[in-house]
Design an enzyme around this catalytic site. Sequence first.
Site: not given
Ligand SMILES: [Zn+2]
Length: 309
Positions: A84, A241, A268
Amino acid sequence: MPVESSIQHTLASSVSRNGIGLHSAKMVDITIHPAPENTGIVFRRVDITNVDTAIPAHCSNIADTMLNSRIMNNEGVTVGTVEHLMAAFFGLGIDNAIVDVNASELPAMDGSSAPYCQMINEAGIIAQGAPRRFLRVLKAVTVETDHGKAEISPSDELIIDIAIDFNDSAIGASKYFYIHRNNSFEEEISSARTFCLYQDVTKLRAAGYALGGSLENAIVVDDGTVLNEGGLRYSDEFVRHKTLDCLGDLYLGGIFVLGHITASQPSHALNNKLVKTLLADESAYEIIESKPEPVILNDTVREPVAALA
Ligand SMILES: [Zn+2]
């Protein structure tokens, strides 16, 4: 403006905050410092003193992509949940910064990148002298994991085109089309928070994840209902997001990328696989020192022709 500039940028001053780690539940202090040209983004663990704790934010240093992106240096020093903050650096056009933390994970803040953007803007952003380097994609690269698929193809600017489909009606199926330009990160996606399903919370905690998670730093969804007071910040906050995460993971390539990403069910692991596969194929990209400009026929263009004659 930093994002579309062809020179490097860093912070004008240092800035600090503290907070709780999403997975570790440990309190952590974070300070972001300016850094010289060509430093890139480097994390340091100031709670460890007997070894070199500098960890360049690069996908060659990725140690774990399970529910967060964790990086590790040659001494085995790690820092987790960097994505982030990396997204905020990419989103605001920061080339160089040193990030000091005194625990193994960055603070979750509110689950989005907005508090990190606020820190960087509070410190100020300054231009440096050196040219910025861009990675420009020349041919399509495609990767898959068990759950998702992603491709990056040639484009003169960064475009992220994401589709998600979750088996909970509060999330459901949605798409987001993001073009990375000045201000677009802060205006469109920086405030989008991370999320999880309530039914997964017990499982996650048993596995050592989300121990610091709460309704203060994540959206929690239970059987079609958003449990957070106040609901969502955007009706499509979930896919926004995922776009934020993609941007943060992309910056673990260590460079601003110009290309068109199309991804379905990204994680990810998928994002990192895409970056590593791209970097491993030198015929798939070139490194340039300024963003491509549109071709305009004028006297400057005609001059070399006259010289040849
Ligand atoms: Zn995240």
